[in-house]
Write an enzyme that holds these catalytic residues in place. Sequence first.
Site, PDB file in Angstrom:
ATOM      1  N   PRO A  62       0.789  -1.227   0.000  1.00  0.00           N
ATOM      2  CA  PRO A  62       0.000   0.000   0.000  1.00  0.00           C
ATOM      3  C   PRO A  62       0.826   1.285   0.000  1.00  0.00           C
ATOM      4  O   PRO A  62       1.858   1.371   0.667  1.00  0.00           O
ATOM      5  CB  PRO A  62      -0.829  -0.096   1.283  1.00  0.00           C
ATOM      6  CG  PRO A  62      -0.181  -1.129   2.108  1.00  0.00           C
ATOM      7  CD  PRO A  62       0.489  -2.082   1.168  1.00  0.00           C
ATOM      8  N   ASN A  63       0.339   2.212  -0.778  1.00  0.00           N
ATOM      9  CA  ASN A  63       0.876   3.578  -0.902  1.00  0.00           C
ATOM     10  C   ASN A  63       2.185   3.654  -1.690  1.00  0.00           C
ATOM     11  O   ASN A  63       2.683   4.750  -1.956  1.00  0.00           O
ATOM     12  CB  ASN A  63       1.043   4.240   0.479  1.00  0.00           C
ATOM     13  CG  ASN A  63      -0.266   4.281   1.245  1.00  0.00           C
ATOM     14  OD1 ASN A  63      -1.252   4.783   0.708  1.00  0.00           O
ATOM     15  ND2 ASN A  63      -0.300   3.747   2.441  1.00  0.00           N
ATOM     16  N   ARG A  78       5.103  10.681  -2.665  1.00  0.00           N
ATOM     17  CA  ARG A  78       4.832  10.427  -1.254  1.00  0.00           C
ATOM     18  C   ARG A  78       6.072  10.684  -0.401  1.00  0.00           C
ATOM     19  O   ARG A  78       7.095  10.030  -0.597  1.00  0.00           O
ATOM     20  CB  ARG A  78       4.428   8.956  -1.123  1.00  0.00           C
ATOM     21  CG  ARG A  78       4.259   8.474   0.278  1.00  0.00           C
ATOM     22  CD  ARG A  78       4.176   6.958   0.316  1.00  0.00           C
ATOM     23  NE  ARG A  78       3.970   6.542   1.692  1.00  0.00           N
ATOM     24  CZ  ARG A  78       4.162   5.317   2.135  1.00  0.00           C
ATOM     25  NH1 ARG A  78       4.550   4.371   1.307  1.00  0.00           N
ATOM     26  NH2 ARG A  78       3.969   5.038   3.401  1.00  0.00           N
ATOM     27  N   TYR A 137      11.199   8.653   1.185  1.00  0.00           N
ATOM     28  CA  TYR A 137      11.218   7.560   0.201  1.00  0.00           C
ATOM     29  C   TYR A 137      11.914   7.915  -1.115  1.00  0.00           C
ATOM     30  O   TYR A 137      12.012   7.062  -2.001  1.00  0.00           O
ATOM     31  CB  TYR A 137       9.772   7.086  -0.075  1.00  0.00           C
ATOM     32  CG  TYR A 137       9.081   6.568   1.157  1.00  0.00           C
ATOM     33  CD1 TYR A 137       9.505   5.398   1.777  1.00  0.00           C
ATOM     34  CD2 TYR A 137       8.012   7.272   1.732  1.00  0.00           C
ATOM     35  CE1 TYR A 137       8.887   4.925   2.934  1.00  0.00           C
ATOM     36  CE2 TYR A 137       7.382   6.798   2.877  1.00  0.00           C
ATOM     37  CZ  TYR A 137       7.827   5.633   3.474  1.00  0.00           C
ATOM     38  OH  TYR A 137       7.220   5.159   4.619  1.00  0.00           O
ATOM     39  N   ASN A 164       7.878  -5.742  -0.441  1.00  0.00           N
ATOM     40  CA  ASN A 164       7.791  -4.591   0.457  1.00  0.00           C
ATOM     41  C   ASN A 164       6.318  -4.468   0.846  1.00  0.00           C
ATOM     42  O   ASN A 164       5.508  -3.977   0.064  1.00  0.00           O
ATOM     43  CB  ASN A 164       8.268  -3.310  -0.231  1.00  0.00           C
ATOM     44  CG  ASN A 164       8.240  -2.123   0.729  1.00  0.00           C
ATOM     45  OD1 ASN A 164       7.597  -2.179   1.776  1.00  0.00           O
ATOM     46  ND2 ASN A 164       8.910  -1.045   0.368  1.00  0.00           N
ATOM     47  N   ALA A 178       2.885  -0.637   5.138  1.00  0.00           N
ATOM     48  CA  ALA A 178       2.447  -0.647   6.538  1.00  0.00           C
ATOM     49  C   ALA A 178       1.893  -2.008   6.984  1.00  0.00           C
ATOM     50  O   ALA A 178       1.847  -2.294   8.183  1.00  0.00           O
ATOM     51  CB  ALA A 178       1.402   0.445   6.768  1.00  0.00           C
ATOM     52  N   HIS A 231       3.678  -4.258   9.661  1.00  0.00           N
ATOM     53  CA  HIS A 231       3.636  -4.110  11.104  1.00  0.00           C
ATOM     54  C   HIS A 231       2.454  -4.803  11.772  1.00  0.00           C
ATOM     55  O   HIS A 231       2.421  -4.922  12.981  1.00  0.00           O
ATOM     56  CB  HIS A 231       3.664  -2.609  11.450  1.00  0.00           C
ATOM     57  CG  HIS A 231       4.702  -1.863  10.655  1.00  0.00           C
ATOM     58  ND1 HIS A 231       6.040  -2.168  10.734  1.00  0.00           N
ATOM     59  CD2 HIS A 231       4.586  -0.902   9.696  1.00  0.00           C
ATOM     60  CE1 HIS A 231       6.709  -1.388   9.887  1.00  0.00           C
ATOM     61  NE2 HIS A 231       5.845  -0.607   9.246  1.00  0.00           N
ATOM     62  N   ASP A 287       0.815 -15.260   7.348  1.00  0.00           N
ATOM     63  CA  ASP A 287       0.366 -16.644   7.178  1.00  0.00           C
ATOM     64  C   ASP A 287       0.443 -17.082   5.717  1.00  0.00           C
ATOM     65  O   ASP A 287       0.727 -18.252   5.442  1.00  0.00           O
ATOM     66  CB  ASP A 287      -1.074 -16.816   7.688  1.00  0.00           C
ATOM     67  CG  ASP A 287      -1.137 -16.894   9.219  1.00  0.00           C
ATOM     68  OD1 ASP A 287      -0.072 -16.904   9.862  1.00  0.00           O
ATOM     69  OD2 ASP A 287      -2.259 -16.936   9.752  1.00  0.00           O
ATOM     70  N   GLU A 320      12.171  -9.566   2.531  1.00  0.00           N
ATOM     71  CA  GLU A 320      11.417  -8.351   2.886  1.00  0.00           C
ATOM     72  C   GLU A 320      12.311  -7.130   2.645  1.00  0.00           C
ATOM     73  O   GLU A 320      13.469  -7.120   3.088  1.00  0.00           O
ATOM     74  CB  GLU A 320      11.036  -8.461   4.364  1.00  0.00           C
ATOM     75  CG  GLU A 320      10.275  -7.298   4.929  1.00  0.00           C
ATOM     76  CD  GLU A 320      10.037  -7.464   6.439  1.00  0.00           C
ATOM     77  OE1 GLU A 320      10.216  -8.583   6.984  1.00  0.00           O
ATOM     78  OE2 GLU A 320       9.712  -6.454   7.079  1.00  0.00           O
ATOM     79  N   HIS A 370      12.540  -2.783   2.799  1.00  0.00           N
ATOM     80  CA  HIS A 370      11.978  -1.466   3.130  1.00  0.00           C
ATOM     81  C   HIS A 370      12.907  -0.398   2.601  1.00  0.00           C
ATOM     82  O   HIS A 370      14.128  -0.469   2.802  1.00  0.00           O
ATOM     83  CB  HIS A 370      11.790  -1.314   4.643  1.00  0.00           C
ATOM     84  CG  HIS A 370      10.811  -2.297   5.180  1.00  0.00           C
ATOM     85  ND1 HIS A 370       9.464  -2.189   4.946  1.00  0.00           N
ATOM     86  CD2 HIS A 370      11.000  -3.446   5.865  1.00  0.00           C
ATOM     87  CE1 HIS A 370       8.857  -3.237   5.479  1.00  0.00           C
ATOM     88  NE2 HIS A 370       9.770  -4.007   6.038  1.00  0.00           N
ATOM     89  N   ILE A 371      12.320   0.566   1.944  1.00  0.00           N
ATOM     90  CA  ILE A 371      13.093   1.659   1.346  1.00  0.00           C
ATOM     91  C   ILE A 371      13.752   2.492   2.445  1.00  0.00           C
ATOM     92  O   ILE A 371      14.924   2.841   2.377  1.00  0.00           O
ATOM     93  CB  ILE A 371      12.151   2.531   0.478  1.00  0.00           C
ATOM     94  CG1 ILE A 371      11.601   1.695  -0.689  1.00  0.00           C
ATOM     95  CG2 ILE A 371      12.853   3.794  -0.016  1.00  0.00           C
ATOM     96  CD1 ILE A 371      10.414   2.324  -1.400  1.00  0.00           C
ATOM     97  N   SER A 372      12.953   2.813   3.464  1.00  0.00           N
ATOM     98  CA  SER A 372      13.465   3.639   4.565  1.00  0.00           C
ATOM     99  C   SER A 372      14.050   2.738   5.649  1.00  0.00           C
ATOM    100  O   SER A 372      13.794   1.528   5.667  1.00  0.00           O
ATOM    101  CB  SER A 372      12.317   4.470   5.152  1.00  0.00           C
ATOM    102  OG  SER A 372      11.353   3.615   5.749  1.00  0.00           O
ATOM    103  N   ARG A 428      12.762   5.261  12.720  1.00  0.00           N
ATOM    104  CA  ARG A 428      11.537   6.056  12.600  1.00  0.00           C
ATOM    105  C   ARG A 428      10.608   5.817  13.807  1.00  0.00           C
ATOM    106  O   ARG A 428      11.084   5.534  14.892  1.00  0.00           O
ATOM    107  CB  ARG A 428      10.873   5.722  11.261  1.00  0.00           C
ATOM    108  CG  ARG A 428      11.799   6.012  10.076  1.00  0.00           C
ATOM    109  CD  ARG A 428      11.150   5.674   8.757  1.00  0.00           C
ATOM    110  NE  ARG A 428       9.950   6.474   8.534  1.00  0.00           N
ATOM    111  CZ  ARG A 428       9.010   6.149   7.632  1.00  0.00           C
ATOM    112  NH1 ARG A 428       9.132   5.069   6.884  1.00  0.00           N
ATOM    113  NH2 ARG A 428       7.954   6.938   7.472  1.00  0.00           N
ATOM    114  N   ARG A 437       7.072   1.100  13.664  1.00  0.00           N
ATOM    115  CA  ARG A 437       7.699   0.557  12.451  1.00  0.00           C
ATOM    116  C   ARG A 437       8.823  -0.434  12.770  1.00  0.00           C
ATOM    117  O   ARG A 437       9.344  -1.103  11.896  1.00  0.00           O
ATOM    118  CB  ARG A 437       8.255   1.685  11.577  1.00  0.00           C
ATOM    119  CG  ARG A 437       7.176   2.553  10.980  1.00  0.00           C
ATOM    120  CD  ARG A 437       7.755   3.551   9.993  1.00  0.00           C
ATOM    121  NE  ARG A 437       6.898   4.705   9.904  1.00  0.00           N
ATOM    122  CZ  ARG A 437       5.816   4.788   9.128  1.00  0.00           C
ATOM    123  NH1 ARG A 437       5.477   3.800   8.345  1.00  0.00           N
ATOM    124  NH2 ARG A 437       5.076   5.887   9.120  1.00  0.00           N
TER     125      ARG A 437
END
Length: 147
Positions: A9-10, A17, A22, A74, A77, A80, A87, A98, A100-102, A107, A111
């Site tokens: 998402p996003n 964004r 990001y 990725n 959100a 979390h 599952d 997995e 994550h860009i940031s 943060r 997160r």
Amino acid sequence: MKFLVINGPNLNLLGKREPNVYGKNTLDDLHQRFKQLEQEYKVKVDPFQSNHEGAIIDKLHEAYEENYSGVILNPGAFTHYSYAIRDAIASIDVPVIEVHISNVHTREAFRRESVISPVTIGQIVGFGFYGYELALKAMTEYIVGRV
Ligand code: DQA
């Protein structure tokens, strides 16, 4: 080898964004980069993005049913709190990395926890778009048994 790159998402809004977090590159830029990496690594990379938990779960099932060699994920959100995505990963016999860009550890406190990590082969955080490239490299090495 064929891989799925799933963004949650996003992440369709990359470039617009929170560019201070990001970066300025778009999701399309990332997909273009994967086209170059396909040549370089002699692999196939299929990109997918969705803002919907169920669509991501369906895609993870598809990774298994269609014999993908690995998934670079990725989860945004969902990282979390989505036990359903966790599952789904546990249900499929396909390695998942997995990304994550940031740097999620520097943060907000929420997160720092990933419910996804325990069912992945590894996590790459904080290296911007380069993290996806690192994940592709790590995944190919993992599959041939060098890591
Ligand atoms: C993110 C980090 C998540 O905490 C956040 O919700 C995102 C993006 C990252 O790539 O840094 O949507 O996964």
